[in-house]
Design an enzyme around this catalytic site. Structure first.
Site, mmCIF file in Angstrom:
data_model
loop_
_atom_site.group_PDB
_atom_site.id
_atom_site.type_symbol
_atom_site.label_atom_id
_atom_site.label_comp_id
_atom_site.label_asym_id
_atom_site.label_seq_id
_atom_site.Cartn_x
_atom_site.Cartn_y
_atom_site.Cartn_z
ATOM 1 N N ASP A 349 -10.279 37.167 0.181
ATOM 2 C CA ASP A 349 -9.036 36.788 0.855
ATOM 3 C C ASP A 349 -8.373 38.058 1.382
ATOM 4 O OD1 ASP A 349 -6.935 35.292 1.764
ATOM 5 O OD2 ASP A 349 -5.900 35.225 -0.162
ATOM 6 N N ASP A 688 -6.926 32.136 -4.594
ATOM 7 C CA ASP A 688 -5.768 31.992 -5.477
ATOM 8 C C ASP A 688 -5.154 30.603 -5.443
ATOM 9 O OD1 ASP A 688 -4.749 32.064 -2.944
ATOM 10 O OD2 ASP A 688 -3.462 33.800 -3.244
ATOM 11 N N ASP A 692 -8.857 26.909 -2.760
ATOM 12 C CA ASP A 692 -9.987 27.820 -2.979
ATOM 13 C C ASP A 692 -10.905 27.349 -4.101
ATOM 14 O OD1 ASP A 692 -9.104 29.712 -1.040
ATOM 15 O OD2 ASP A 692 -7.607 30.422 -2.466
#
Length: 1020
Positions: A349, A688, A692
């Site tokens: 990310d 997070d 995801d």
């Protein structure tokens, strides 16, 4: 009645499709019918796996099944022994059962953790919902909602089901949907339909998603999907899929299966080879002879199976988790520690991992005294107001009088900008105001980080906030402004006046369109002519659309508003037009999410290690490219929608070539992981949010952020406590070190076990008595503590887990998944070592009978035909009881233990060797040691190994010379002469053992087997 792209319909069309009146809602009968049709609005419960099934699954392994079989047979044989020998014989099966139970407990604990992911999702289910039923607003359980219900949402509450917004009850409505989309700021919602029926989740601006939180405002919405049909429900279904086994576990399983088959074959072969000895007179009958050799076959199985391997593997991984915890990486699934070492692709990310997640000012655009745009770089990297100061000269007087005196002097250009920043700014703008500072106000520090903002707010008391909407982009704050006089008195003292000012921030094109004047560098105010506005917009366009992709916010003010404005309620200012007219442009601030300082070096290290980094983010493409490029030099990518539109072949090319994917949804991330795995890559995925979780579970390594949701953490294999990409790279290095250490102790265990097998096999094949009995292969220092493979093998093997990492670990490409723990050359090397151990042990055993002065000094023929002893003539003078003597077995055990301890030193490094040239010139020494020689990697670099060897020797001496242990373990104290004559005679072999196996390693891959065989002969 499905969702059917309700975002693309008008509110009336969506209501018509669901057959509901938006002003009345459903009646009781219809809601009951629909709940029967659609089921409760709750994530379905997965039936828990029964404990018995979990326990039995731990024994579904060939190696474990063979150990269970060996324990069962040993138990039956032990129960057939006489009462005096029964306890002695039960040691072996009881220890094996204890080891299997311990491994089963660990396995059950690990597997039960997987079921917590669904439970964590339920934390995002609201308990109650406000709903219109039969024209009345009532509160019902959220689980009773059905498609077609009309609900009300308000600030602070969670959305109970996926819903289509149909009406606003406030100026704006914003939702925090970061857990679903990863967007870092609340998203504004509106009632207009979305033109694109295939719009991604982020673009569905009229949809309220289940589990998201209302940050601001209130509204009325139509439920279009419930339970598993919601976006979060779909994620729950994906999280519930079984997780694939790590490569580490797969390789261990393959290794165990191969080892089990080989052991079974050797045991059967040994038993068949001794069929001719079943009828030897010493056994009494063929049945007793068959049982005798069957017990030897069981002893061989016990010797061959590395009982200590599961415990040592777990210990090695646990040690790795401790080292990783010190580097801010918390491991949830032990095998993932090692799997990191094979990682070839890290899908990371951007926000918070590659960047600081603290929006900071990158540059400030103002006008010079001549009216030309002027750009000032800030280089801020976070909210810290003490870093990167912009105002060099400060008057540090902190008293109120000092502030008043400073106000008598004209404000600098930067100070004039800090006023609107402090008045309407978010964290990034307020931080910039602190970096600019204000004369007469002490500099901000960690104890008081907003001194400048506080000083401005004392002069500018907020009266009302005018929020921005999609149709109106600026945000404004109306303040009562205290104007100071030269006498230093405020309005309340009669020396000043209270005036109303409006401070505005927003999109530059919207703010500049409302500006009629502009403030120059010297403080002068000039009209905003079209040419100046165009010049400013052009500069802003370069900042926002260039390589930096900055988020630009324009700041403007309007002073001396009419006095009656402050008395107007904020709700009456909905038009905003008159209030925001006639603004004075002050400046533009370009902000961004800066890269973490350590990320660039970490990605460079990844490149050197052959690990590819792919950025996967929910941000738009320009922002993502700017952030990724700023942190790592990564660029070039696709949006999630562009990626999904590609055919299969094009997607394969995209995942192989692109380093950035923007505006991604859960399905895009999951597809990305699948395609990378199809191409043979070991994938680590970070995340997070709830969105995801499916990709985290699908990836070989799922890495959740410490600041992330419980769902992401539960679906992951490890958690980053500091959300820092550099911690992932450190974990990869640790994973490589763990694999290297795992290979070290597996090489040690296998070569040592081969020696034990060779000893038992040779004595049985040659017709000798047992050199080692099962209880000696399963001896313990204290009753029930651990086996020989957990003490004489296990302690040194565990100590090998403490080997320091190779300095070149991150300068080599990741090893392929197919790489075994032991390849062909290493297998040959350790087969030779094992044979050497076995031959040396049998030689020590035979020497006591044939050559030792204190022994019977019989012939070798008599030793290899001991079974015929009862039929030998008395004149031979051989007492048949000598073949069951404990002393020769003790000698053999001592030789075995001593050589195995030195074998541990040989396992320090896979390529460790003395500084000799390759096979072509083995005798000529080099001028300096090899980088991997034993001289460059001495044993004391791992003090734990030295201590383990000392402790193992101490334990061995204890069972030899403590009388209580002699009977239990079938040994007897041996004299110094026996130590000197036979075990010590092996010291020349041991000395060469530490050096010659390196020659075996050099020659193992040689094309000349004769060279290796001749070298073998010289090593003895």
């Amino acid at each position: 009645m499905a969702c059917n792209a309700s975002w693309a319909l008008t509110a009336e069309e969506a209501a018509k499709r669901l057959d509901v009146d938006l002003s009345v809602g459903l009646d009781r009968a219809e809601s009951e019918r629909r709940i029967v049709l659609h089921g409760p609005n709750a994530i379905p419960d997965e039936p828990p796996t029964p404990w018995l099934r979990l326990i039995l699954a731990q024994f579904d392994d060939l190696l474990v099944k063979m150990l269970v079989g060996a324990a069962a047979v040993s138990f039956c044989l032990a129960m057939g022994e006489e009462a005096g020998e029964r306890l002695h014989a039960l040691v072996e099966p009881l220890v094996i059962v204890l080891i299997l139970l311990l491994n089963a407990v660990v396995g059950v604990w690990q597997e039960s953790n997987a079921e917590q992911a669904i439970e964590a999702l339920k934390a995002y289910e609201p308990n109650d919902a406000e709903v219109w039923r039969e024209g009345a607003l009532c509160v019902i359980a959220a689980s009773e909602l059905v498609p077609g219900d009309v609900i009300r949402v308000a600030a602070g509450g969670r959305v109970p089901a996926d819903s289509r917004l149909v009406a606003l009850e406030s100026t704006t409505l914003r939702l925090d949907q970061a857990l679903l989309t990863g967007e870092s700021v609340p998203v504004m919602k509106e009632t207009a339909p979305v033109a694109d029926a295939d719009a991604e989740i982020q673009a569905r601006h009229n949809m309220l998603f289940s589990g998201t939180t209302v940050s601001y405002g209130a509204g009325k919405a139509l439920v279009v999907a419930t339970a598993a049909s919601t976006e979060i429900g779909k994620i729950g279904a994906q999280v519930a899929r079984p997780q694939s086994l790590s490569g580490y576990v797969v390789k261990l399983d393959e290794f165990s299966a191969l080892l089990t088959k080989a052991i079974a074959a050797i045991c059967i072969l040994l038993w068949l080879l001794n069929i001719q000895h079943f009828t030897d007179p010493i056994h009494g009958s063929a049945v007793r002879g068959a049982i005798y050799y069957f017990k030897i076959a069981i002893a061989l199985a016990v010797a061959a199976i590395p009982e200590g391997l599961p415990a040592v593997v777990t210990t090695c991984l646990a040690l790795g988790t401790r080292r990783m915890a010190a580097k801010n990486t918390i491991v949830r699934y032990l095998p993932s520690v090692e799997t990191l070492g094979t990682t070839a692709v890290i899908c990371s990310d951007k926000t918070g991992t590659l960047t600081t997640s603290q929006m900071a000012a990158r540059c400030v655009l103002t006008l010079s005294s001549s009216g030309q745009p002027r750009l000032t770089r800030c280089h801020a990297t976070g909210y810290d107001p003490t870093a990167n100061k912009l105002l060099a000269a400060r008057d540090a007087r902190a008293s109120k009088g000092g502030e008043m005196a400073a106000a008598e002097e004209p404000l600098s250009e930067a100070e004039r900008l800090s006023e609107p920043l402090a008045s309407v700014g978010a964290a990034a703008l307020r931080s910039l105001a602190e970096k600019i500072g204000l004369r007469g106000v002490p500099a901000a520090d960690t104890e008081e980080p907003e001194r400048t903002s506080a000083a401005w707010l004392r002069r500018c008391t907020p009266l009302a906030t005018l929020e921005f909407t999609r149709g109106r982009r600026p945000k404004a704050r109306l303040c009562a402004r205290l104007v100071l006089t030269r006498r230093g008195a405020g309005a309340g003292a009669g020396g000043g006046a209270g005036r109303h000012s409006l401070f505005v921030k927003g999109a530059p094109e919207s703010v500049l369109a409302r500006c009629t004047h502009a403030m120059l560098g010297g403080g002068a105010v000039v009209p905003m002519v079209p040419e100046l506005r165009a010049s400013l917009l052009a500069t802003v366009g370069e900042l926002a659309g260039g390589s930096e992709a900055l988020r630009c916010l324009a700041c403007a003010v309007r002073h001396n508003l009419p006095a009656d404005v402050s008395a107007t309620p904020p709700s009456a200012l909905a038009g905003f037009g008159e209030v925001e007219a006639g603004l004075t442009f002050v400046g533009v601030v370009g902000i961004h999410d800066p890269a973490r300082p350590e990320v660039a070096a970490a990605i460079t290290q990844c490149a050197a290690a052959g690990v590819r980094v792919v950025v996967v983010t929910g941000d738009n493409k320009l922002t993502a490219e700017a952030g990724a490029g700023g942190s790592s030099g990564l660029s070039g990518g696709l949006t999630g929608r562009e990626f999904a539109a590609l055919d299969y072949e094009a997607q394969l090319r995209a995942v192989a070539e692109c380093s950035l994917f923007a505006r991604t949804e859960p399905a895009h991330k999951l597809r990305l992981v699948e395609l990378l795995q199809q191409q043979g890559y070991v994938v680590a995925m970070t995340g997070d949010g709830v969105n995801d979780a499916p990709a985290l579970k699908k990836a070989n390594i799922g890495i959740a952020m410490g600041s992330g949701t419980a769902v992401a953490k539960t679906a992951s294999d490890m958690v980053l406590a500091d959300d820092n990409f550099a911690s992932i790279v450190a974990a990869v290095e640790e994973g490589r070190a763990i694999f290297s250490n795992t290979k070290a102790f597996i090489r040690y265990l296998i070569s040592s076990n081969i020696g034990e097998v060779a000893c038992i096999f040779l004595t049985a094949a040659l017709g000798m008595p047992e050199a080692l009995v099962p209880v000696q292969l399963l001896w313990a220092l204290f009753p029930g503590a651990c086996t020989v493979n957990l003490v004489t093998d296990g302690l040194p093997a565990t100590a090998l887990s403490f080997n320091p990492p190779d300095a070149n670990a991150m300068r080599q490409p990741p090893r392929p998944l197919s790489e075994p723990f032991i390849d062909g050359p290493l297998a040959l090397r350790y087969l030779l070592i094992g044979l050497y151990v076995g031959v040396a042990t049998v030689a020590g055993f035979a020497y006591w009978f044939v050559g030792f002065e204190g022994g019977p000094q019989i012939t070798l023929h008599q030793l290899t035909h001991f079974g015929e002893c009862p039929s030998w003539p008395v004149s031979d003078g051989v007492d048949c009881a000598v073949f069951t003597s404990l002393r020769p077995r003790t000698v053999a055990l001592s030789v075995l233990v001593t050589i195995e301890m030195f074998n541990a030193l040989n396992a320090l490094s896979e390529k460790a060797r003395l500084p000799l040239e390759p096979c072509s010139d083995l005798a000529r020494p080099r001028s300096r040691p090899s980088a991997e020689s034993l001289l460059a990697f001495p044993p004391w670099r791992n003090p734990w190994l030295v201590g383990a060897l000392a402790l193992s020797f101490a334990q061995h001496f204890a069972i030899l010379y403590v009388p209580a242990f002699n009977h239990v373990f079938g040994v007897a104290p041996i004299s110094f002469a026996e130590w000197r004559r036979r075990p010590v005679s092996a010291w020349p072999h041991l000395a060469s053992f530490c050096s010659q196996p390196c020659r075996f390693a050099i020659c193992a891959g040689s094309s000349s087997p004769s060279r290796c065989l001749s070298l073998l002969s010289t090593s003895a």
